[in-house]
Each structure stands twice: as C-alpha cells, then as structure tokens.
Write an enzyme that holds these catalytic residues in place. Structure first.
Site, mmCIF file in Angstrom:
data_model
loop_
_atom_site.group_PDB
_atom_site.id
_atom_site.type_symbol
_atom_site.label_atom_id
_atom_site.label_comp_id
_atom_site.label_asym_id
_atom_site.label_seq_id
_atom_site.Cartn_x
_atom_site.Cartn_y
_atom_site.Cartn_z
ATOM 1 N N ASP A 362 0.746 -1.156 0.167
ATOM 2 C CA ASP A 362 -0.114 -0.266 0.071
ATOM 3 C C ASP A 362 0.954 1.293 0.095
ATOM 4 O OD1 ASP A 362 -2.336 1.387 -0.075
ATOM 5 O OD2 ASP A 362 -3.025 0.004 1.725
ATOM 6 N N THR A 363 0.516 2.331 -0.662
ATOM 7 C CA THR A 363 1.652 3.173 -1.215
ATOM 8 C C THR A 363 1.037 4.438 -1.708
ATOM 9 O OG1 THR A 363 2.950 1.334 -2.130
ATOM 10 C CG2 THR A 363 3.391 3.393 -2.959
ATOM 11 N N VAL A 364 1.718 5.653 -1.767
ATOM 12 C CA VAL A 364 1.234 6.800 -2.384
ATOM 13 C C VAL A 364 2.269 7.075 -3.510
ATOM 14 C CG1 VAL A 364 -0.152 7.737 -0.556
ATOM 15 C CG2 VAL A 364 2.312 8.215 -0.565
ATOM 16 N N ILE A 426 7.665 -0.596 -4.785
ATOM 17 C CA ILE A 426 7.393 0.601 -5.379
ATOM 18 C C ILE A 426 8.284 1.243 -6.335
ATOM 19 C CG2 ILE A 426 5.899 1.100 -2.935
ATOM 20 C CD1 ILE A 426 8.453 2.671 -1.930
ATOM 21 N N MET A 444 0.377 3.454 -6.752
ATOM 22 C CA MET A 444 0.326 2.374 -5.589
ATOM 23 C C MET A 444 -0.056 1.131 -6.257
ATOM 24 S SD MET A 444 -3.019 2.117 -4.627
ATOM 25 C CE MET A 444 -3.192 2.202 -2.891
#
Length: 550
Positions: A362-364, A426, A444
C-alpha cells in the site's frame, strides 16, 4: 498526441503553464502547489505534499516508511535516482524470527524490523535541489495533524476493513478509533503526537528523526515489545543516490529505479510489448489485455527469481534488460492461450531452487513539476495498509512492515539478513524524449504497479490518450495485492462481459471487480509539453487526489 475520440468517463486533464502537483489526496496536492507558489522547487513541493500525505493518508504513507525518487530537469545532468529504503536491524536474523514461526509476522512489533528511510530521502533531495527553508515544508502537515484533517473516503474504508488490526495496538486505537468505532468520511482526525514529531523534524532537521528523541522513543517502546530495531540502527542509516536503469519503448526512454525495487520488471514488460504491434489490437480488446497480462507473467518470473538488495546478490541486470533477451522470452507468449499462473520459469536462474514469493503493498505515488522544468517522480510507502499497525511510543508515527516481505528460507534471494534492504514493489517512473523528461507517472498497488504503468504508457504512446484518459481507462490486476494470495485476473467491470468471456476462453482465471476498484491502485501523472510550454496533469478517481496547477 491526445486522442479526442478516446474514452472520456470523468474529468479532463488539468493544464497549467508554471507548475503542477498531482497526488492521491487533494490537500497534499494543494500543499505542494503552495510550495511552488512560494518560490519552491519541484523537490520542495514533493516533500511538502509527502508530509501532508503522512497526516491525511496514514494508511498508505508516513514518516515510518520508505521512499524512492526520480528527479530530472535543469541542473540534474540526466535523471537522478534516490533510494530511501532502510535496512533490516542488526539484530534481525533468520534464527531470531524462526523462533516465532516459518514466516515473519505481517503485523505487530515483530513486523517493524527495518529502519524507515523516507525522511532521510527528503534530506538528500532537499540538500541538492531545495529552495525553501526546510522548516517551511512542514507547515501544512503540522497544521492538519494538530487542528485536524477530514477523513477521506479511502481512509474511512480502510478503517472499517482494518478495525480488528487497529484495536490490537493501544496507540493505534487511541488515534484512529477515538470512540471505539471507525471514523466516517468527513470526520475530523486529530493527531497531536504526530504534530509534535513533525514540529521536531521541522525545527531540528531530518537527522533528528534518526539521532534525536524520535528514534529514542520509537525504539525504546518497540524494543520492549519484541522489535529488533535499536537506536543504533536509526543513527547509522543514510539514504543514497543510485544509478537509474532504463530501456526504450517506441523511441522514448523509460527510466526506473534499480533493485532493490521491481523497476526492472516494469522495463522487461515494455521490452516484451515493443515486439508486438500493440496499436493493431485496439485498446480495450481481449488481445490487448491478454498480451500485456502474459508479458507480466514472463517478467514476474525473472523478478521473483532475482529481486533483492543488490549489495547481497549479483543481479544480472544487463542481461535481464537486453532487447535480444526479450525477443527470446517473447516466444513464451501464445496469442490464443494463457500461461498457467506460476508455471513460467525464469530465463536466468540463480541455481539454488528457492521458492518464490509474491508481493503486496500500500503506497502513495506523487509527482511535481516547477516553472523551471524540474520534474519529480516519487513514491512512498509503509507497505501494507497501516504498515505494521503499531505506533512507536508517543511519536504518532506508524512503523512500516516492509521487513515482513523478507523470507526465512536460506536459499531465497530476499532472505532476511541484518543490514539488508528488502525487495520493494514501489517504483516511480519517468519518460524521456531526446533526453528531456516528458512524463512523470506511477501508481500504488504492489503487484499492480508495473501492470498499471504498462497500461498508462501503451494508452498514451500507442493509442494517443491524454494522461487523464490513460488513468481513468479500465484496469486489471493479475496476481495478488494487499496480502491476498489470489492468482486471479481481476478486471474492472467496465471492461465488459464480452472481453471477460474471451479472456476466460483463453484460459485466464477471470474475476470481475468493481467498476472503479481501489485495488487497481491510485495512479497520477504529469506530462510536459515542451513545444507549448504547458503541463498536463491527471489524478486517479479511484483515490481522493487531484492534479493542481498554476
């Protein structure tokens, strides 16, 4: 190069002449744009935006996570790449973790075993390219943490999903479940402890995070609860500039970070696709989805064989990214029949027969361009939603669980070793034309990131879509993300029954998802039109973001 006849399911792109920021949360985009308006560089804007994301998107980003940067434009002499991922603690050994089971726990203090690298990445980027005073970059984030920020749709949904996990850590429950129940959209989230940590960071500098009271309070608390992280691990950490990797696609140069990221897999997918006449398939057809999914399977076989910290394994990147190698691997793709998931063998073996491991996350992703033409493509993550789901002491900082992706198998390339950086999903990306940056893009979504990047690039380059069209077009996800173990091919329902039926006929394990599925990731992009002096930005409606320009 835009296609006015392409799908227009939502908003048009954002156009602006003097600067732009695109992030998955509108408040973060605004903070970045304010930095540009105040005379800041694209790097200043990216740091300000990331700091706000740490407050308003705490399930996806935070001071306790890692980050990666690509920076290009005036004064950069090409593309500069920054690796801000932290290593495993010195006390994090396979023997220690085998006492707790056959895998590293995904949540809890034991999952917090790598040093957070993002903040030192901010330091390096700012020392080289910042214009604003360091402390100014945190004004908006501090204000939102202290006085409150509205709970977004995405955060509200994940609060419900992760309710049992949040209740297990007293500080997490105190922060995110003030009335014991998940907060709803539009509720005000106040994070006083995080505000104090941000103030300390702003006034004392980035190294205060690693050598000051923040590190001391985090490690003192987590150490009592079983984490191997110690203050010495924080003090010893430094982010670093690295040499980016690249390939070409239809005459453009595509740039990624090298391992320990999966950037080489994204480049391999493009090398495989370049040998096909993608435009002849037609965008959104069964042929289009089938061939890209098959290219992903072939690339992921090599990724799973080799992805780790290159300081510990000699990774044959020159061979893996060679066009001739892609030509040979392309023969594995049958235009009429899907490869069985998990059956594709790597083209180059390490020879120890270790089991493969899939990746979630989970990422931005966020991007910024300033008036001088400096371009930032950056990504930041605490790995799973809410990371390890533990807050270090009274700091308000959620620790990442990136270390849970290490293997306890001695033969695995990503096996746990002290001081080793884990494999990373990522990957910020950048597209160059004639040496000039023309597109910063990313998403993401763990396994989905290389897939979404391939979707965006083929739709922009092969089909002439503008960036917002490319972001909004229906997407797919082959494999797992966010900790699921499925090998299904998940399709957004907008793809349509006829295409789904044909993909099923070709042997794909199709499963239909929501029309606008958050599991497909939140993508952002900024395109630079040098000939017109315009920036073209897009933001994903699957998230809560926006592209703001000036």
């Amino acid at each position: 190069m835009s296609n006015p006849n392409g799908p227009r399911t939502g908003r048009p792109p954002t156009y602006a002449p003097r600067g732009m920021v695109s992030t998955p949360h509108t408040l973060a985009s605004s903070a970045g744009l304010d930095a540009l308006a105040g005379g800041g560089s694209a790097v200043d804007a990216a740091i300000a935006a990331n700091a706000v994301l740490a407050v308003v998107y705490p399930h996806m980003a935070g001071l306790g996570g890692d980050g990666f940067w690509l920076i290009a434009g005036p004064g950069t002499d090409g593309v500069q790449a920054l690796n801000a991922s932290g290593p495993a603690a010195r006390a994090a050994t396979i023997q220690r973790y085998r006492q707790h089971g056959t895998e590293i726990p995904a949540r809890g203090p034991l999952a917090a075993l790598t040093v957070p690298g993002a903040v030192d990445g901010w330091r390096l980027a700012h020392e080289r390219h910042g214009r604003l005073n360091w402390a100014e970059l945190f004004d908006a984030a501090i204000s939102y943490a202290r006085h409150g920020a509205p709970v977004s749709r995405s955060l509200a949904d994940w609060l419900v999903t992760d309710l049992p996990i949040l209740r297990q850590d007293p500080q997490m429950a105190k922060t995110f479940l003030p009335a014991t129940d998940p907060q709803r959209d539009g509720a005000v989230l106040i994070q006083d402890d995080l505000a104090r940590s941000l103030e300390e960071l702003a006034t004392e500098g980035a190294r205060a995070f690693y050598e000051g009271s923040i590190a001391e309070r985090i490690t003192a608390d987590l150490g009592l609860r079983g984490s191997p992280l110690r203050r010495e691990d924080f003090a010893a950490y430094r982010a670093g500039w690295v040499q980016p990797i690249s390939t070409t696609y239809r005459g453009y140069e595509v740039v990624q970070l090298p391992p320990n990221t999966q950037g080489f897999a994204a480049l391999q997918i493009l090398n495989l696709l370049e040998g096909f006449d993608v435009a002849s398939w037609g965008e959104g057809t069964a042929d289009y989805y089938h061939h890209i999914v098959e290219a992903v399977k072939v690339a992921f076989a090599d990724r799973d064989e080799w992805l780790t910290d290159p300081d510990f394994v000699d990774i044959p990147l020159d061979l893996l990214l060679d066009k001739g190698y892609a030509d040979r691997r392309r023969d594995l793709i049958d235009p009429r029949r899907a490869l069985e998931p998990g059956t594709v063998e790597p083209g180059v073996r390490r020879g120890d027969g270790a089991a493969r491991r899939q990746h979630g996350g989970d990422t931005v992703y966020f991007t910024a361009v300033d008036a001088d033409g400096m371009v930032v493509s950056s990504i930041q993550s605490i790995y799973h939603d809410f990371g390890a789901a533990v807050i270090g002491g009274d700091t308000g900082i959620i620790l990442q669980n990136r270390g849970s992706s290490f293997s306890l198998d001695d033969r695995h390339p990503n096996r746990l070793e002290p001081g080793k950086r884990s494999s990373h999903t990522i990957i910020p990306a950048m597209l160059l034309d004639g040496g000039q940056p023309v597109l910063a893009f990313g998403s993401m979504g763990g396994e989905g990131q290389p897939q979404t990047q391939a979707a965006m690039l083929t739709r922009i380059i092969d089909f002439g879509y503008d960036v917002q069209q490319a972001i909004e077009s229906p997407r797919w996800l082959m494999g797992r993300t966010w900790g699921t173990t499925s090998s299904d091919l998940r399709l957004e329902s907008r793809i349509g029954d006829q295409v789904a039926r044909e993909l099923t006929r070709r042997g794909h394990p199709v499963r239909t998802d929501a029309a606008w599925s958050g599991s497909m990731g939140h993508a952002q992009a900024i395109r630079i039109h040098h000939d017109r002096g315009l920036l073209e930005g897009g933001a994903d409606p699957r998230g809560d973001g926006a592209a703001h320009g000036r």
